[in-house]
Design a protein around this motif. Structure first.
Motif, PDB file in Angstrom:
ATOM      1  N   SER A  22      34.301  41.722  33.888  1.00  0.00           N
ATOM      2  CA  SER A  22      35.565  42.351  33.516  1.00  0.00           C
ATOM      3  C   SER A  22      36.116  43.157  34.684  1.00  0.00           C
ATOM      4  CB  SER A  22      35.380  43.274  32.305  1.00  0.00           C
ATOM      5  OG  SER A  22      35.043  42.540  31.153  1.00  0.00           O
ATOM      6  N   TYR A 135      37.711  38.716  33.581  1.00  0.00           N
ATOM      7  CA  TYR A 135      38.668  38.982  32.511  1.00  0.00           C
ATOM      8  C   TYR A 135      39.500  40.205  32.880  1.00  0.00           C
ATOM      9  CZ  TYR A 135      36.109  35.660  29.632  1.00  0.00           C
ATOM     10  OH  TYR A 135      35.522  34.515  29.150  1.00  0.00           O
ATOM     11  N   GLY A 137      42.070  42.131  30.991  1.00  0.00           N
ATOM     12  CA  GLY A 137      42.626  42.187  29.652  1.00  0.00           C
ATOM     13  C   GLY A 137      42.334  40.873  28.948  1.00  0.00           C
ATOM     14  N   ASN A 138      43.384  40.198  28.493  1.00  0.00           N
ATOM     15  CA  ASN A 138      43.228  38.900  27.851  1.00  0.00           C
ATOM     16  C   ASN A 138      43.411  37.745  28.822  1.00  0.00           C
ATOM     17  OD1 ASN A 138      42.822  40.039  25.261  1.00  0.00           O
ATOM     18  ND2 ASN A 138      45.041  40.290  25.003  1.00  0.00           N
ATOM     19  N   GLU A 139      43.578  38.047  30.099  1.00  0.00           N
ATOM     20  CA  GLU A 139      43.819  37.019  31.114  1.00  0.00           C
ATOM     21  C   GLU A 139      42.538  36.674  31.859  1.00  0.00           C
ATOM     22  OE1 GLU A 139      46.568  35.735  30.814  1.00  0.00           O
ATOM     23  OE2 GLU A 139      47.916  37.266  30.037  1.00  0.00           O
ATOM     24  N   THR A 140      42.558  35.523  32.542  1.00  0.00           N
ATOM     25  CA  THR A 140      41.365  35.021  33.215  1.00  0.00           C
ATOM     26  C   THR A 140      41.649  34.696  34.673  1.00  0.00           C
ATOM     27  OG1 THR A 140      40.506  34.057  31.163  1.00  0.00           O
ATOM     28  CG2 THR A 140      39.613  33.198  33.226  1.00  0.00           C
TER      29      THR A 140
END
Length: 357
Positions: A22, A135, A137-140
């Motif tokens: 993260s 990661y 947030g919700n992005e990769t």
């Protein structure tokens, strides 16, 4: 079945099997690739910038709290044995491992160092993965070397590449045949970048690669960006005041000079541009390499900012123009300079990715 499953099975595998991490607000990550460390002899391409790499790691990135990702092709095993490399550059392995104090050290493998997967005594073995998945947030953000997108088996599979290693080390090297790396073939280089670009857009992720030795920021090569920036300034010119017009004229003149320099180099830098058909989607970043003739490039992630930076020896490098009108800063009194070539917010990158892909 989605399109990217059919066209890019190896890249889909990397995404599914990646080691997950993260990115936090205080995260600082340096991404370096393609050091191609050799035995210290005249065929060792790393030797030219070894002092620069060692100084910036020890005196800048480690004290500033950066974690480190070595994104493949750290060792040049196509031409040299691991023993000869570690004997010459042993201190660098100590330096790499020190970055664990700041958070983490990871190394992905490329086609030139893939055989290290089976080297149990290799010092960086505990930190090796084929791909890393960050990661935000919700992005990769998917980090991998890039050779996996090649249609050539010897660039994709470690087992097949051993025959290439044998040829280069014991046949090509003694008779002086140049390493047939992807970095020296602009057509193959472009094909790999385009394949990763298509996959990333379909998967709605950002890919961070190396392998082609060509720095990319938001899917734009240097030639791409210079053309884009000149056009942007031309559009701003009619509405500008008299003083601002003078500044715009000066910027355009400098950018044109830099663009002319790129075209004079011709195939050496791979002038294919336009990974995209219409609007640019910022889904591919490339850290470049550490064996440039004038310096090295790298990617930095600091919180929600991603940067492409250039390090060089101020006594040897020519003037380098930043896309963001930045100026180089010297690291102490070392004679080594860092300049931010381009930077952007990750939130903007992913917003554009989702809206345009």
């Amino acid at each position: 079945m989605p399109l990217h499953h059919k066209k890019h099975p190896h890249l889909e595998r990397l995404l599914n099997n990646a080691r997950s991490l993260s990115l936090e607000e205080n995260s600082r990550v340096l991404i370096l690739s393609d050091l191609h460390m050799g035995n210290g002899g005249r065929r060792d391409e790393f030797r030219r910038n070894a002092d620069l790499v060692g100084t910036m790691l020890a005196d800048y990135y480690h004290p500033e709290g950066y974690s480190l990702i070595l994104n493949g092709d750290v060792e040049e095993l196509f031409k040299f044995s691991l023993d000869s490399i570690t004997s010459q550059w042993g201190d660098f392995y100590d330096l790499f491992i020190r970055f664990r104090q700041n958070g983490f050290l990871f190394k992905t493998y490329g086609n030139h160092d893939a055989e290290l997967l089976e080297a149990k005594e290799y010092r960086l073995a505990p930190y090796m993965h084929e791909s890393l998945k960050f990661y935000y947030g919700n992005e990769t953000i998917l980090c991998f070397h890039g050779h996996q997108a090649s249609v050539l088996l010897w660039e994709t599979y470690p087992l097949v590449s051993r025959s290439v290693v044998f040829f280069l080390r014991y046949i090509a090297k003694p008779v002086g045949i140049r390493n047939f790396s992807i970095a020296y073939n602009s057509r193959r280089r472009f094909a790999i970048e385009k394949s990763i670009y298509e996959f990333s857009n379909n998967a709605k992720i950002v890919s961070v690669i190396g392998h082609t030795h060509r720095p990319l920021f938001e899917s734009l090569s240097k030639v791409d960006y210079l053309n884009y920036r000149i056009e942007e300034l031309c559009r701003a010119y009619p509405a500008a005041g008299s003083e601002e017009r003078i500044l715009i004229e000066e910027k355009i003149s400098a950018l044109k000079e830099e663009l002319d320099s790129c075209y004079k180099q011709g195939k050496k830098i791979g002038l294919r541009s336009g990974l995209y058909n219409t609007l640019t989607i910022p889904s591919v970043f490339n850290s470049g390499c550490a064996i440039g003739k004038r310096g090295i490039t790298a990617l930095e992630i600091e919180g929600n900012i991603i940067r492409l930076v250039y390090w060089f020896n101020g006594k040897q490098s020519r003037k380098f123009i930043s896309d963001r009108d930045n100026r180089p800063s010297e690291l102490g009194n070392t004679g080594f300079y860092r300049i931010v070539l381009n930077e952007d917010h990750l939130d903007y990158v992913f917003t554009r990715l989702h809206l345009l892909a």
